[in-house]
Every structure is written in structure tokens, then in C-alpha cells.
Design an enzyme around this catalytic site. Structure first.
Site, PDB file in Angstrom:
ATOM      1  N   LYS A  55       0.843  -1.185   0.000  1.00 42.31           N
ATOM      2  CA  LYS A  55       0.000   0.000   0.000  1.00 42.31           C
ATOM      3  C   LYS A  55       0.888   1.247   0.000  1.00 42.31           C
ATOM      4  O   LYS A  55       1.830   1.358   0.783  1.00 42.31           O
ATOM      5  CB  LYS A  55      -0.910  -0.010   1.235  1.00 42.31           C
ATOM      6  CG  LYS A  55      -2.125   0.878   1.137  1.00 42.31           C
ATOM      7  CD  LYS A  55      -3.114   0.570   2.260  1.00 42.31           C
ATOM      8  CE  LYS A  55      -4.401   1.357   2.097  1.00 42.31           C
ATOM      9  NZ  LYS A  55      -5.392   1.027   3.149  1.00 42.31           N
ATOM     10  N   GLU A 111     -19.666  -5.154  10.592  1.00 40.61           N
ATOM     11  CA  GLU A 111     -20.623  -4.379  11.387  1.00 40.61           C
ATOM     12  C   GLU A 111     -21.713  -5.248  11.998  1.00 40.61           C
ATOM     13  O   GLU A 111     -22.202  -4.963  13.104  1.00 40.61           O
ATOM     14  CB  GLU A 111     -21.239  -3.287  10.517  1.00 40.61           C
ATOM     15  CG  GLU A 111     -20.295  -2.169  10.134  1.00 40.61           C
ATOM     16  CD  GLU A 111     -19.423  -2.474   8.930  1.00 40.61           C
ATOM     17  OE1 GLU A 111     -18.585  -1.628   8.570  1.00 40.61           O
ATOM     18  OE2 GLU A 111     -19.582  -3.580   8.344  1.00 40.61           O
ATOM     19  N   ARG A 154     -25.233  -1.647   7.387  1.00 41.64           N
ATOM     20  CA  ARG A 154     -24.813  -3.024   7.155  1.00 41.64           C
ATOM     21  C   ARG A 154     -25.180  -3.944   8.312  1.00 41.64           C
ATOM     22  O   ARG A 154     -25.213  -5.163   8.151  1.00 41.64           O
ATOM     23  CB  ARG A 154     -23.296  -3.060   6.913  1.00 41.64           C
ATOM     24  CG  ARG A 154     -22.865  -2.302   5.674  1.00 41.64           C
ATOM     25  CD  ARG A 154     -21.386  -1.928   5.696  1.00 41.64           C
ATOM     26  NE  ARG A 154     -20.517  -3.080   5.779  1.00 41.64           N
ATOM     27  CZ  ARG A 154     -20.026  -3.728   4.730  1.00 41.64           C
ATOM     28  NH1 ARG A 154     -20.331  -3.329   3.504  1.00 41.64           N
ATOM     29  NH2 ARG A 154     -19.233  -4.756   4.883  1.00 41.64           N
TER      30      ARG A 154
END
Length: 629
Positions: free
Chosen positions: A280, A366, A394
């Protein structure tokens, strides 16, 4: 190659490996330069430059379907599909969307802003392909963080069972927004170090083929030997047990390695998972060395130093929430905090430093976080789940079934409530009042400023009547003086900020300054307007609503939330049920459509939630004789 001259992926298909590497370098420079001005998701995109080039080199978009999970890493895809010349307006009002957008390009076959959806979408597209009898490839690109989402695991299970021809590119950079957590992450860590597995397996198969056949017994023995080798070299080969052909690990910055494995994946029947290791922030030192997630998504920055450009100002609402929670938790051992892979965004990373044993990052999950909070509450603890409004969607069934139905003492700290700006329609936090208000046992609060927020957090912790949500906006407060001593706010009691006899505005949160300024302008025209801080969307202040009805003045509800089913609807329902059918009641809020990206001020202007609009609305509601006066 001029990056902005690329019209579609065919531009790179005739290039040599060396030329592709030059293009990769140019794309990185382009992204670093452009995003230093607009901000955006820099780290994820720098990490997938070679991967995206290899995908578009080996596959034929849009015939072949490239499905990006979350969309944080789709900028390079946008460049290669002819949109580089729009990057000056990335995430700006009416400009290029920061996520895949179907009406923006035929190459964006799936829209997303939430994680873990790509595999299910890919399964749908692969199934449709087989029904129609076409020969296109379906490729889902999913990160290791998104793979922790339950929906992704459900899709993996189904894909492995159905054995559809489908390719999954697992972009493994060891981070989502924050460092990944969980057992699945540990499985991937073992796979990263097990590159010898595939080679050893192939060599064993060749050896077995050379042994003269002695019947089924030898064959079954050979299979057991292969399985033993599998578990020896790769502890618990998760993906092969799920029915996938596993390829990798692949160096995500080596074009030869990437293309070789993608070509092999195309030839392989059934579902294939290509495990790609990327870095990343690759190619830009500040982003590469980022351990806090700062460079995942950010605003403008200085290219040379990597310094993020921040305007000094009051504390953020997220910071006030976190500081208040830490302050209360120091004297209340019942308090535990939960986040779904967003410790930095919710500022719970500060809570984690103070109380590491009472902080739980569950990953992108979640649903699990909500029900876990419920489980904690049954044992006398006081769980606080800090979650963006858009991500709480969610876990909706869990809020209904596991928390509200059992009337458990869970605190939902709903961050980014209201419009959030540049992230656009997938992230605007405008639906939570509508989807929480009708749930039995739920309480919903929203502060007018940062000082009231700290008192609301304290109130929510002290409340033992069931679930309670405190919603607060993105960004900074107003810089007002903060009370040193925390106090409880009476739930269901509103605050009259300004008296008035001609009309009344019921509002809360970010719309209070708009209402107060409108009242000032109307006062200058001889119109007296009452302004009420309706700080609890549920329960309503019945006593005050009855008092306002007795005045028989027009009522305007004003909210930075979906107009369908939110606070204004609650007021209409109240007066209808109380048989006040002759009152003039109008509502202002987010219209019944998804709101795209742009600055919050631009979006409020577009949808008419501004002081001039409120002034016009109040004047329209007044009796004609009052307007003439």
C-alpha cells in the site's frame, strides 16, 4: 506515454514489459501530483498500479467484467479507461466520482463504496453469463481487509459450491484502512510465506504419475500424501478447501509474475483465487511508511514533505466523542468500545491507547460488532459501538433483532451523520433516523454543538433503558467553550433557543445555525419565529409540541436527513394522532434521491437547505395577511 492521452485499455496492449513499467511509473507520478490538490484514496491506488495494468493487459474490459470491491483502489482503472483528464475534479462537485460509477463509464460494471460486495456481484454476473451462453470472464478484485466481511465469506462459500468459472484477485496488502485483525488475516500471513507449496504439489503429482498403477489403494494413498503435504506446507489451505484453485502468492509489483498467473487463471476451469501481494502506498515514501492509515484517504498534502495540509480549527466531533468516552471510562469499568475496522476514523484509537483491554476492533464486520455489543450488554457491561452512519446500515438486522428486540443497553455512537461531502452517495449519512426511529425501544439524540455532544455521550452512558443512539456530523465543531463538568440531558425534552409568535422552526444538529440565521432575517422583516433545538428525534417532546399547537402557528421541520420517514415525519405523525389536523406543517430535508459528491456547502445549496430557502419557506407558510404586514 502521455497518461491523459489514454482513451481506453487497448492503448497498453501492444506495449512491451519495459514500456508498461514506464507507464506504471508515470501513473504513480500522476496520482501523487493530482491527489496532492484534490485529496483522495492515494495509498490503495499506488499499491495496485501494476495489478491494474496486468488486468487490463490480460483481459478485455468491458466484455470481461472487472469488479472492484469498495472502489478505493479504482483510480488506476479510471485512468486506463480514459478518464485521466478528469482528475483535476476528482471528488469535486459535478466532477469525477471517487468510486466506480456505472453512468461514468461502460468499464465500471459495478458501483460500490462499502466493502465485501464484489464476490456476490461477481457470482451474479457469472451466473447470468452462463444462462445467456456468453464467454466473458468475470474477475472480482477484493482486498484482504474486505475479505473479513461476512458477506464476502458467504459468497466464497457459494462460489466454491457452484464451481462457476470465476476469478478472484485477492489484493493482499496486510491493511484495510487500519491494520487487519482476525484469524483469517493470520491464514493469509501463512499463505504469504508458503510460496513453495504449489511447486512441491506439482512435483509430487509428476512423481505419482510415474509409479505403475497398483489399483485404487495406491491412488487413495497418493491423495492422502498430497493432502498431508498441503497441510505440512500451508497450515489449513483455506481457499482450496473452499473449492478454489489457489495461485500464489504472486508479487503484485512484478508484471511478469502477475501476467503469468492471470493467463493461467483464464485457462483454469472453476473458481480460481490469485493471491497477490502488494505494498500500500508503493512508490511514495510517506504513504509506504504509513502505519496509521493516514494515507488511505486524505485531503490535500505537500508532495515534497508528505505533510498533510490541515486548517487549524476547533476539535472534531469524533475527537470530542473519543475524549469524552475516555474521561467517563476512567471512572466506569463497565464501558467497552467497539469499532468495525475504523479506529482512526472514529478516534477510538485514542481510547485503545488508554484502555487496550476494553477496546475491540472486529474488522470489517458491522453485523458481528452490533450483536457482540448486545452480548456484552447482557452481562452488565456498557458497550459503545462507534460506527459511521452509512456503515451502520450493514448491521441493520442485528440492531433490530439482537439489540432493540431484547432492549439491551447498547450505545451507538453514529459518526458522519448527515452529508459527508467528497465520498458521495455511498457515504452520505442521511438514512439513520429513518431506519432507527420506528424501532421499539430505540432512543435517538443529536447535539447542536460539541459541548452538547459531550453531555449527550455522558447521558447515553448513564441511560439504562435500552439502546440509545447519539448521531453527530463529520468535521469540526464551532469552537465554543466546553463545560468542565459533564451533566445528563433530559431525554425527550427540547430546548427553545429563540421565542417567536408567528411561526416555529423545529430543528437540530447542523441545521440550527441555518434556522437561527433565518429567524434573524425574518425578524428584520417583522416576522417573529420560534427556534427549537429538537435534540431528540425519538422520543419527541410531547409537552412542547402541544404548547406549540396551542399557539396555532405554522411549523417547519428542518433536518439534514432523509425527508422520507425521518424527524419531520415523526412530527406529522404526532399531530395526526393527536387530531391536530388544521395545523400548517411543512418539512425540509434531504430529498428522495441519492446525493452525489461535492462539498457539504455546495450540496446543501443544491438541495435547498440554506438560510434563504428557509426564509422563503417560512414566508410561504404564513397567512397572506401576515405576509402583507
Amino acid at each position: 506515454m502521455d497518461i491523459e492521452s489514454i482513451k481506453d485499455p487497448s492503448a497498453i496492449k501492444s506495449l512491451s514489459k519495459q514500456e508498461l513499467e514506464y507507464v506504471a511509473s508515470d501513473i504513480r507520478s500522476f496520482l501523487i501530483e493530482k491527489l496532492s490538490v484534490t485529496g483522495g484514496h492515494l495509498g490503495p491506488n499506488l499499491g495496485v498500479v501494476e495489478l491494474t495494468l496486468a488486468l487490463h493487459y490480460c483481459f478485455d474490459s468491458p466484455k470481461d467484467k472487472l469488479i472492484w470491491d469498495v472502489g478505493h483502489q479504482a483510480y488506476v482503472h479510471k485512468i486506463l479507461t480514459g478518464r485521466a483528464n478528469q482528475f483535476d475534479a476528482l471528488r469535486q462537485y459535478k466532477g469525477l466520482c471517487g468510486f466506480p460509477k456505472r453512468d461514468e463509464s461502460e468499464h465500471d460494471v459495478w458501483e460500490t463504496g462499502h466493502s465485501s460486495t464484489s464476490l456476490s456481484a461477481a457470482m451474479g454476473m457469472a451466473t447470468a453469463r452462463d444462462i445467456k451462453g456468453t464467454d466473458d470472464n468475470v474477475i472480482a478484485i477484493i482486498g484482504d481487509g474486505a475479505l473479513t466481511g461476512g458477506m464476502a465469506l458467504e459468497a466464497l462459500n457459494h462460489i466454491g459450491h457452484e464451481q462457476k468459472d470465476l476469478i478472484v484477485i485477492l489484493n493482499d496488502n496486510e491493511m484495510s484502512i487500519a491494520p487487519n485483525v482476525g484469524a483469517l488475516h493470520n491464514v493469509l500471513a501463512k499463505l504469504r510465506t508458503a510460496g513453495k507449496y504449489q511447486k512441491a504439489k506439482e512435483e509430487l503429482e509428476m512423481l505419482i504419475k510415474k509409479i505403475p498403477a497398483f489399483g485404487g489403494k495406491l491412488a487413495s494413498t497418493a491423495e492422502r500424501v498430497k493432502d498431508s503435504l498441503k497441510y505440512l506446507l500451508v497450515s489449513g489451505v483455506f481457499f482450496e478447501e473452499m473449492g478454489f484453485t489457489y495461485l500464489g502468492p504472486v508479487d503484485g509489483h512484478d508484471l511478469d509474475d502477475l501476467m503469468e498467473n492471470m493467463k493461467y487463471a483464464k485457462k483454469t476451469s472453476g473458481p480460481v483465487l490469485v493471491h497477490v501481494l502488494t505494498k500500500k502506498g508503493k512508490g511514495y515514501a510517506p504513504a509506504e511508511n504509513d502505519a496509521k492509515g493516514t494515507w488511505h484517504g486524505l485531503g490535500p498534502y505537500k508532495i515534497e514533505s508528505g505533510e498533510v495540509v490541515k486548517k487549524p480549527g476547533p476539535p472534531s466531533y469524533s475527537g470530542v466523542f473519543s475524549d469524552t468516552l475516555k474521561k467517563i471510562a476512567a471512572d466506569d469499568n463497565r464501558i467497552v468500545a467497539l469499532t468495525a475496522a475504523m479506529p482512526g476514523g472514529t478516534k477510538l484509537d485514542q481510547f485503545a491507547k488508554a484502555f487496550p483491554e476494553r477496546m475491540f476492533d472486529v474488522g470489517i464486520a458491522e453485523q458481528h460488532a452490533t450483536t457482540m455489543a448486545g452480548g456484552l450488554a447482557t452481562q452488565g457491561l456498557k458497550p459503545v459501538f462507534a460506527v459511521y452512519s452509512t456503515f451502520l446500515q450493514r448491521g441493520y438486522d442485528q440492531v433490530v433483532h439482537d439489540v432493540c428486540r431484547q432492549n439491551l443497553n447498547v450505545v451507538f455512537a453514529i459518526d458522519r451523520a448527515g452529508l459527508v461531502g467528497a465520498d458521495g452517495e455511498t457515504h452520505q449519512g442521511v438514512f439513520d433516523i429513518a431506519f432507527l426511529r420506528h424501532l421499539p425501544n430505540m432512543v435517538i439524540l443529536m447535539p447542536k454543538d460539541e459541548n452538547e455532544l459531550q453531555h449527550m455521550i455522558y447521558t447515553a452512558i448513564q441511560y439504562d433503558g435500552g439502546p440509545i443512539a447519539v448521531r453527530y456530523p463529520r468535521g469540526n465543531g464551532y469552537g465554543i467553550k466546553m463545560d468542565e463538568e459533564l451533566k445528563q440531558i433530559p431525554i425527550g425534552k427540547w430546548d427553545v433557543l429563540r421565542g417567536g409568535s408567528d411561526a416555529c422552526i423545529l430543528t437540530f444538529g447542523t441545521m440550527i445555525p441555518v434556522a437561527e440565521q433565518a429567524a434573524e432575517e425574518l425578524a428584520a422583516q417583522g416576522i417573529s419565529v420560534k427556534v427549537v433545538n429538537a435534540r431528540s428525534a425519538k422520543p419527541l417532546d410531547d409537552e412542547l409540541l402541544f404548547d406549540i399547537a396551542k399557539q396555532n402557528i405554522p411549523i417547519l421541520t428542518l433536518e439534514e436527513a432523509a425527508i422520507q420517514g425521518s424527524f419531520g415525519s415523526a412530527v406529522l405523525e404526532f399531530y395526526h394522532d393527536a387530531n391536530y389536523h388544521d395545523l400548517t406543517i411543512h418539512r425540509m430535508g434531504i430529498p428522495d434521491r441519492f446525493i452525489e459528491h461535492g462539498s457539504v456547502s455546495q450540496l446543501l445549496e443544491e438541495i435547498g437547505l440554506t438560510t434563504p430557502s428557509v426564509v422563503d419557506k417560512v414566508k410561504l407558510m404564513l397567512p397572506r395577511k401576515r405576509q402583507r404586514a
